[in-house]
Design a protein around this motif. Structure first.
Motif, PDB file in Angstrom:
ATOM      1  N   PRO A   1       0.841  -1.208   0.000  1.00 13.34           N
ATOM      2  CA  PRO A   1       0.000   0.000   0.000  1.00 13.34           C
ATOM      3  C   PRO A   1       0.872   1.253   0.000  1.00 13.34           C
ATOM      4  N   GLU A   2       0.413   2.277  -0.699  1.00 15.14           N
ATOM      5  CA  GLU A   2       1.201   3.494  -0.866  1.00 15.14           C
ATOM      6  C   GLU A   2       1.136   4.438   0.327  1.00 15.14           C
ATOM      7  N   SER A   3       0.204   4.204   1.238  1.00 15.69           N
ATOM      8  CA  SER A   3       0.079   5.063   2.413  1.00 15.69           C
ATOM      9  C   SER A   3      -0.518   4.240   3.546  1.00 15.69           C
ATOM     10  N   PRO A   4      -0.368   4.714   4.775  1.00 20.19           N
ATOM     11  CA  PRO A   4      -1.021   4.021   5.892  1.00 20.19           C
ATOM     12  C   PRO A   4      -2.543   3.958   5.707  1.00 20.19           C
ATOM     13  N   GLU A   5      -3.116   5.000   5.117  1.00 12.84           N
ATOM     14  CA  GLU A   5      -4.555   5.023   4.892  1.00 12.84           C
ATOM     15  C   GLU A   5      -4.978   3.939   3.891  1.00 12.84           C
ATOM     16  N   GLU A   6      -4.195   3.792   2.826  1.00 12.10           N
ATOM     17  CA  GLU A   6      -4.506   2.740   1.858  1.00 12.10           C
ATOM     18  C   GLU A   6      -4.327   1.375   2.512  1.00 12.10           C
ATOM     19  N   GLY A   7      -3.308   1.207   3.328  1.00  9.59           N
ATOM     20  CA  GLY A   7      -3.094  -0.048   4.036  1.00  9.59           C
ATOM     21  C   GLY A   7      -4.267  -0.382   4.943  1.00  9.59           C
ATOM     22  N   GLU A   8      -4.772   0.619   5.666  1.00  6.34           N
ATOM     23  CA  GLU A   8      -5.929   0.419   6.540  1.00  6.34           C
ATOM     24  C   GLU A   8      -7.171   0.064   5.722  1.00  6.34           C
ATOM     25  N   ARG A   9      -7.370   0.757   4.608  1.00  4.18           N
ATOM     26  CA  ARG A   9      -8.524   0.477   3.740  1.00  4.18           C
ATOM     27  C   ARG A   9      -8.452  -0.940   3.195  1.00  4.18           C
ATOM     28  N   MET A  10      -7.251  -1.356   2.750  1.00  5.72           N
ATOM     29  CA  MET A  10      -7.093  -2.706   2.210  1.00  5.72           C
ATOM     30  C   MET A  10      -7.332  -3.755   3.296  1.00  5.72           C
ATOM     31  N   MET A  11      -6.871  -3.489   4.525  1.00  4.89           N
ATOM     32  CA  MET A  11      -7.101  -4.431   5.618  1.00  4.89           C
ATOM     33  C   MET A  11      -8.588  -4.540   5.914  1.00  4.89           C
TER      34      MET A  11
ATOM     35  N   GLN B   1     -14.987 -25.276  -6.188  1.00 10.04           N
ATOM     36  CA  GLN B   1     -15.674 -24.409  -5.230  1.00 10.04           C
ATOM     37  C   GLN B   1     -14.677 -23.494  -4.525  1.00 10.04           C
ATOM     38  N   ALA B   2     -13.500 -24.024  -4.176  1.00 15.09           N
ATOM     39  CA  ALA B   2     -12.472 -23.198  -3.531  1.00 15.09           C
ATOM     40  C   ALA B   2     -12.094 -22.030  -4.438  1.00 15.09           C
ATOM     41  N   LEU B   3     -11.868 -22.303  -5.706  1.00 18.78           N
ATOM     42  CA  LEU B   3     -11.508 -21.247  -6.653  1.00 18.78           C
ATOM     43  C   LEU B   3     -12.618 -20.205  -6.765  1.00 18.78           C
ATOM     44  N   GLN B   4     -13.865 -20.671  -6.772  1.00 23.56           N
ATOM     45  CA  GLN B   4     -14.994 -19.740  -6.857  1.00 23.56           C
ATOM     46  C   GLN B   4     -15.049 -18.856  -5.613  1.00 23.56           C
ATOM     47  N   LEU B   5     -14.873 -19.439  -4.431  1.00 23.80           N
ATOM     48  CA  LEU B   5     -14.927 -18.674  -3.187  1.00 23.80           C
ATOM     49  C   LEU B   5     -13.816 -17.625  -3.108  1.00 23.80           C
ATOM     50  N   LEU B   6     -12.661 -17.944  -3.653  1.00 28.16           N
ATOM     51  CA  LEU B   6     -11.503 -17.058  -3.541  1.00 28.16           C
ATOM     52  C   LEU B   6     -11.433 -16.017  -4.654  1.00 28.16           C
ATOM     53  N   GLY B   7     -12.333 -16.074  -5.609  1.00 26.35           N
ATOM     54  CA  GLY B   7     -12.278 -15.204  -6.775  1.00 26.35           C
ATOM     55  C   GLY B   7     -12.298 -13.712  -6.506  1.00 26.35           C
ATOM     56  N   GLY B   8     -12.890 -13.278  -5.413  1.00 24.84           N
ATOM     57  CA  GLY B   8     -12.990 -11.845  -5.154  1.00 24.84           C
ATOM     58  C   GLY B   8     -12.005 -11.323  -4.134  1.00 24.84           C
ATOM     59  N   CYS B   9     -10.934 -12.026  -3.890  1.00 24.58           N
ATOM     60  CA  CYS B   9      -9.967 -11.633  -2.861  1.00 24.58           C
ATOM     61  C   CYS B   9      -9.386 -10.238  -3.136  1.00 24.58           C
ATOM     62  N   PRO B  10      -9.387  -9.358  -2.131  1.00 25.69           N
ATOM     63  CA  PRO B  10      -8.854  -8.004  -2.311  1.00 25.69           C
ATOM     64  C   PRO B  10      -7.354  -7.970  -2.630  1.00 25.69           C
ATOM     65  N   HIS B  11      -6.638  -9.046  -2.386  1.00 29.03           N
ATOM     66  CA  HIS B  11      -5.199  -9.078  -2.707  1.00 29.03           C
ATOM     67  C   HIS B  11      -4.969  -8.816  -4.199  1.00 29.03           C
TER      68      HIS B  11
ATOM     69  N   GLY C   1      -1.523  -8.758  -6.721  1.00 32.87           N
ATOM     70  CA  GLY C   1      -1.033 -10.035  -6.216  1.00 32.87           C
ATOM     71  C   GLY C   1      -1.776 -11.215  -6.803  1.00 32.87           C
ATOM     72  N   THR C   2      -1.303 -12.395  -6.458  1.00 30.78           N
ATOM     73  CA  THR C   2      -1.924 -13.645  -6.880  1.00 30.78           C
ATOM     74  C   THR C   2      -2.117 -14.540  -5.656  1.00 30.78           C
ATOM     75  N   LEU C   3      -2.948 -15.555  -5.818  1.00 22.38           N
ATOM     76  CA  LEU C   3      -3.122 -16.588  -4.809  1.00 22.38           C
ATOM     77  C   LEU C   3      -2.713 -17.919  -5.423  1.00 22.38           C
ATOM     78  N   GLU C   4      -2.150 -18.784  -4.606  1.00 18.08           N
ATOM     79  CA  GLU C   4      -1.926 -20.175  -5.006  1.00 18.08           C
ATOM     80  C   GLU C   4      -2.725 -21.032  -4.048  1.00 18.08           C
ATOM     81  N   ILE C   5      -3.512 -21.971  -4.604  1.00 15.61           N
ATOM     82  CA  ILE C   5      -4.410 -22.793  -3.815  1.00 15.61           C
ATOM     83  C   ILE C   5      -3.991 -24.251  -3.978  1.00 15.61           C
ATOM     84  N   SER C   6      -3.857 -24.938  -2.840  1.00 14.62           N
ATOM     85  CA  SER C   6      -3.489 -26.347  -2.846  1.00 14.62           C
ATOM     86  C   SER C   6      -4.402 -27.111  -1.908  1.00 14.62           C
TER      87      SER C   6
END
Length: 105
Positions: A14-24, A78-88, A93-98
């Motif tokens: 995140p580019e600022s503490p505010e963006e970091g807080e918003r993302m969290m 189903q796991a892939l569908q559930l994770l599709g909207g991740c804010p990361h 970023g990317t996710l790896e699912i195993s």
């Protein structure tokens, strides 16, 4: 139900503490939306080191982990569908699912 570990990779900081807080806040909202499927929200992680049979390497990890979580789902689809909207993904970023394999007792 199967359990899946997913790891967070890459993306910008995140580019600022505010963006970091918003993302969290967005991540917490998203995680809460997964309900009981998110059986372990996990943690962010620090520096990644590579260990080989020869010992620790000074080379950077080719794919360092930024954090992990554990999800329960019927199957990988189903796991892939559930994770599709991740804010990361908003940070590039990317996710790896195993799927986690059950060990015989």
């Amino acid at each position: 139900m199967a359990q899946f570990i997913f790891t967070y990779h890459g993306g910008r900081k995140p580019e600022s503490p505010e963006e970091g807080e918003r993302m969290m806040q967005e991540w917490q909202h998203w995680a809460a939306g997964l309900g009981p499927a998110l059986i372990n929200p996990g943690n962010p992680v620090g520096i990644t080191k590579v260990l080989t049979a020869e010992g620790p390497s000074d080379l950077p990890s080719p794919h360092p982990i930024m954090g992990f979580s554990i999800l329960e789902a019927e199957d990988m689809d189903q796991a892939l569908q559930l994770l599709g909207g991740c804010p990361h993904f908003q940070l590039g970023g990317t996710l790896e699912i195993s799927e986690m394999m059950e060990m015989p007792s």
